[in-house]
Every structure is written in structure tokens, then in C-alpha cells.
Scaffold this active site. Structure first.
Site, short mmCIF file in Angstrom:
data_model
loop_
_atom_site.label_atom_id
_atom_site.label_comp_id
_atom_site.label_asym_id
_atom_site.label_seq_id
_atom_site.Cartn_x
_atom_site.Cartn_y
_atom_site.Cartn_z
N HIS A 118 13.83 -11.37 5.50
CA HIS A 118 13.05 -10.65 6.48
C HIS A 118 12.25 -11.92 7.16
O HIS A 118 11.95 -12.78 6.44
CB HIS A 118 12.34 -9.53 5.68
CG HIS A 118 10.95 -8.74 6.83
ND1 HIS A 118 9.86 -9.29 7.03
CD2 HIS A 118 11.19 -7.43 6.91
CE1 HIS A 118 9.14 -8.53 7.59
NE2 HIS A 118 10.03 -7.36 7.83
N ASP A 194 10.52 -11.22 -2.93
CA ASP A 194 10.17 -10.25 -1.88
C ASP A 194 10.71 -9.02 -2.29
O ASP A 194 11.91 -8.59 -2.14
CB ASP A 194 10.67 -10.63 -0.63
CG ASP A 194 10.34 -9.52 0.58
OD1 ASP A 194 10.05 -8.53 -0.04
OD2 ASP A 194 10.77 -9.76 1.70
N GLN A 197 11.46 -3.90 -0.23
CA GLN A 197 12.50 -2.77 -0.17
C GLN A 197 12.96 -2.33 -1.75
O GLN A 197 13.92 -1.62 -1.84
CB GLN A 197 13.51 -3.08 0.59
CG GLN A 197 13.16 -3.33 1.90
CD GLN A 197 12.55 -2.15 2.46
OE1 GLN A 197 12.75 -0.94 2.12
NE2 GLN A 197 12.04 -2.23 3.80
N LYS A 220 5.09 1.36 1.57
CA LYS A 220 6.53 1.80 1.63
C LYS A 220 6.74 2.42 0.39
O LYS A 220 7.90 3.00 0.13
CB LYS A 220 7.41 0.44 1.54
CG LYS A 220 7.26 -0.31 2.79
CD LYS A 220 8.18 -1.56 2.77
CE LYS A 220 8.05 -2.34 4.05
NZ LYS A 220 8.35 -2.05 5.39
N CYS A 358 12.67 -7.20 12.11
CA CYS A 358 12.01 -8.41 11.53
C CYS A 358 13.06 -9.26 10.87
O CYS A 358 12.77 -9.89 9.81
CB CYS A 358 10.89 -8.24 10.69
SG CYS A 358 9.68 -7.18 11.65
N1 PMP Z 1 10.20 -7.97 3.41
C1 PMP Z 1 11.09 -6.90 3.63
C2 PMP Z 1 12.42 -6.85 3.02
C3 PMP Z 1 10.58 -5.72 4.43
O1 PMP Z 1 11.44 -4.91 4.57
C4 PMP Z 1 9.38 -5.79 4.78
C5 PMP Z 1 9.16 -4.35 5.84
N2 PMP Z 1 9.75 -4.37 6.84
C6 PMP Z 1 8.41 -6.75 4.61
C7 PMP Z 1 9.01 -7.85 3.64
C8 PMP Z 1 7.03 -7.05 5.30
O2 PMP Z 1 6.50 -5.74 4.64
P1 PMP Z 1 4.91 -5.60 5.22
O3 PMP Z 1 5.18 -5.21 6.88
O4 PMP Z 1 4.40 -4.42 4.71
O5 PMP Z 1 4.28 -6.78 5.05
#
Ligand code: PMP
Length: 400
Positions: A118, A194, A197, A220, A358
Site C-alpha cells: 500500500h 503492515d 488487512q 478496519k 492506494c
Molecule cells: N496498509 C494497508 C494494507 C491498507 O489496506 C491500508 C488501508 N487501506 C493502510 C495500510 C492504511 O491504513 P489507514 O488509512 O487506516 O492508515
């Protein structure tokens, strides 16, 4: 078994009674919240709203106690100690916090990430790499969206820090985190994960996993927005300088110097999102009541049905592995722009996400230059909703 009680579980989420037709398939962007979490947030504001770690009056002590109890609840849920749990704003801030704290250790070093990442796990490292004159290496994925073992073995020697997504928000790949951590550690690298998910969908034990850092977002996994977690290995956290400073993260401040507070508060400058943290504690209690093992088992079934149903549509092309995947699917459909797919599904009350989610480099790796449409599920989704999604997509194909 969740199958037998999904209706009861859904009745605990006010969003579904406010929107009776809604088929919500965008939980990877943000999950829905149960009433118990919403009520907890309201309870704090109504009954004991006061800043934490400051006042000594009874109400402030109650807020502080709830805030710290929540940290303990979260730590135990994650298989960690409570002084290893730092409250942040979200996964993005957690990763940025690690990156800036590690800056002095990454001087002219090597940061290794993967093609699955991401933007939140790419851009902070690019920034730190430019400040630290460090090199960035990117481990390739194969055609199934799985990390190439051969490329990993090639890129890991000499790595100062490895950072990777535990579960991909686009390919749905469930990375063998244990294996990667073990191999990276054997080469002397620090490891950050990270977990945005992964944490909502599987039972974690961070001490067992052995990574130095693990980042996740409360929103999430049934919790309030504006709250993230950074887990950090206690020894490392003790050693690292806090990259951001200000009120409450310090024990004493004199004209000539200061003494930082203990971990984890050293990394929490300013008034924290204490309402969010207390609300997240309630979300964790909810997840524990259902059981993460049960959630994982049920979602495996949903994930299988999702792929089976959507694979029947020959015009559909998806990213990621055919097996052992998370309960989400990012796809293209016969040249339709992903936003057109999402708009059509919206007309059938099906909420999915469209775009790059993203993760533009990952889309480009698979030739998805307009992005993808992504359906992402949680334990409150049902097989008949997947059927409705498949039928709507078939209808859309016929319109061409
Ligand atoms: N890493 C991953 C794999 C994600 O899916 C997301 C959220 N789409 C994020 C990081 C970022 O999370 P946040 O927007 O809550 O900071």
C-alpha cells in the site's frame, strides 16, 4: 458457528437497520461498527469526558483508567505486553512513526519492501531513504501475487529493515509473515509489518511472530476512526529516540534539557485520541466474544464462495492467488472502467470500492492501468450477498 448467527450479529450493527437494502462490501476501506462500540464512545463523552494522564480529579482518573485498560485489552488480543502498544492515528501514522524513529539507524542502509505494498508502506520509506541516503529494494511478486521466494532470498542479504504487508489489500495475498520474519532476522535485519488487512481477520500473536514492529488501524476492525496501533518490541522502543515531541511524552523539562517519559507514552505526544482508544477496547471485546478463529474460519468460506461465483464470469479478470486468499477480490470486467462498475453496483445497493486502493504500483505490475473494482468482506457478510454481486456483474456484462 457464525453461519448460524450471522443475522443476530448483523442486528447488532445499526448501519444495517438504517440501510435495510445495503450490501456492504467495502470493509477493507473501513468496517462497520457494532452498537456496543458506538455506545461506548457516547458513554465517554456523556459521562467522564476529561483529558487523560493529566487531571487528578475522579472523572479524569476514570478516563485514564479506561484508556490504559483498553491498552491492556488490545495488548492481550495481539499477544503483546501493554507497554509495547502505542496509540497513533492510523496504520499510516504508525509506519511513519517507525520510519522517523529508525532514521538514524538507517543511515546509508538498505530498506526492503515488496511489490504488494500500500502507498502507506512505500512512501514513508522513500522519504526516509532520501533523508538517510538509504537504498530501497523491492521484492517482486509472481503472477499469482505471491512474494517470489527466489527474489526475496536475493534481496534480503544486507537489508537493514524489511517492511511488508501481512495481507495485501488488492491481491488478497496472505503472506507467510512468520517465514519472512525468521529469514530476515537470521540476516540481522529489523522487521516491520503492515497489519492493516490482517489484524481484523485473523488471530495474531505478535510475540510469536517476532517482528520488531506491527501497525494496524482500529477503523478496519470495528473500532472508531482516528485510532491506530503501533506495536514495538520493548527493547527497541526503549532505545529509540521519539521523533515527535511535546506535552505528556516527557517526565521533566528544564531550561537546559529534558527527560523523556517511559515507553509507550514517550511516543504519544499531545492529547491522544482517548475516546477512540476506549472505543477500540470495546471493539476488541466484541471480536473476542465472536472469536478470531471463528471469524477466520467463516471468512475462508466466504472468500471461497466469492472467488467461485466471480470466476464463473468469463469476462472478469482478478489479481492475486486462486487459493489461501483473504476475503476480498480486486477485478476488471470487460473493459468497463472500475468507477462505472462501482456506480452500476451502487444502483443495486452494493457498495464496493473502485480505483487504485492506494496501491498503484501493484496495479501497474498486473497491467491494471485504470485500477480495479474491489469487493471486500467481513464476518457480517453472507453468501446470498455474494450471489447478488455476481448476478449484478452478469447483468452489467450483458449490457455491453
Ligand atoms: N496498509 C494497508 C494494507 C491498507 O489496506 C491500508 C488501508 N487501506 C493502510 C495500510 C492504511 O491504513 P489507514 O488509512 O487506516 O492508515
Amino acid at each position: 458457528m457464525i453461519e448460524d448467527k450471522v443475522d443476530i450479529l448483523r442486528s447488532e450493527f445499526p448501519i444495517f437497520s438504517s440501510n435495510p437494502k445495503l450490501i456492504y462490501m467495502d470493509s477493507a476501506a473501513t468496517s462497520q461498527r457494532p452498537k456496543s462500540v458506538i455506545d461506548k464512545v457516547v458513554e465517554v463523552y456523556n459521562n467522564y469526558n476529561s483529558n487523560v494522564h493529566r487531571g487528578i480529579y475522579a472523572m479524569a482518573e476514570k478516563a485514564t483508567q479506561e484508556y490504559e485498560d483498553s491498552r491492556k485489552e488490545i495488548a492481550s488480543f495481539l499477544g503483546a505486553d501493554s507497554d509495547e502498544i502505542i496509540f497513533t492515528k492510523n496504520t499510516t501514522e504508525s509506519i511513519n512513526l517507525i520510519a522517523y524513529a529508525l532514521l538514524p539507524r538507517l543511515k546509508r542502509g538498505t530498506i526492503t519492501i515488496t511489490e504488494l505494498e500500500h502507498h502507506s508502506n512505500i512512501l514513508p520509506w522513500r522519504k526516509i531513504a532520501s533523508l538517510a541516503e538509504a537504498e530501497i529494494r523491492t521484492v517482486e511478486v509472481n503472477e499469482d501475487g505471491e512474494i517470489s521466494e527466489a527474489d526475496f532470498e536475493k534481496k534480503i542479504p544486507g537489508t537493514s529493515l524489511l517492511s511488508f504487508a501481512h495481507v495485501s489489500n488488492v491481491a488478497g495475498t496472505i503472506v507467510n509473515a512468520r517465514e519472512l520474519v525468521k529469514k530476515a532476522k537470521a540476516q540481522g535485519a529489523m522487521v516491520a509489518v503492515d497489519g492493516a488487512q490482517a489484524a481484523p481477520h485473523m488471530k495474531l500473536n505478535l510475540h510469536d511472530l517476532g517482528a520488531d514492529f506491527y501497525a494496524l488501524s482500529a477503523h478496519k476492525m470495528l473500532g472508531p476512526t482516528g485510532l491506530g496501533i503501533l506495536y514495538g518490541n520493548k527493547k527497541l522502543l526503549d532505545e529509540l529516540e521519539p521523533p515527535f515531541s511535546g506535552g505528556e511524552m516527557v517526565k521533566e523539562v528544564h531550561k537546559s534539557g529534558q527527560e523523556w517519559n517511559d515507553v509507550p507514552w514517550k511516543f504519544e505526544p499531545g492529547t491522544p485520541n482517548f475516546v477512540g482508544a476506549i472505543g477500540f477496547g470495546e471493539a476488541i471485546k466484541y471480536l473476542n466474544r465472536i472469536g478470531m478463529d471463528e471469524i477466520e474460519k467463516y471468512e475462508k468460506k466466504l472468500s471461497k464462495i466469492l472467488l467461485e461465483e466471480l470466476e464463473k464470469i468469463s469476462e472478469l479478470k482478478y489479481i492475486g492467488p486462486a487459493e489461501n486468499r483473504a476475503s476480498l477480490l480486486a477485478f476488471e470486467l470487460n473493459g468497463y472502467h472500475p468507477h462505472d462498475i462501482a456506480a452500476f453496483l451502487d444502483s443495486r445497493s452494493i457498495a464496493i470500492r473502485s480505483g487504485f486502493h492506494c496501491a498503484q504500483p501493484l496495479h501497474e505490475r498486473f497491467g491494471f492501468f485504470d485500477g480495479s473494482a474491489r469487493a471486500s468482506l467481513y464476518f457480517y457478510n453472507m453468501p446470498n450477498e455474494i450471489e447478488a454481486l455476481a448476478n449484478a456483474l452478469k447483468e452489467l456484462v450483458k449490457l455491453q
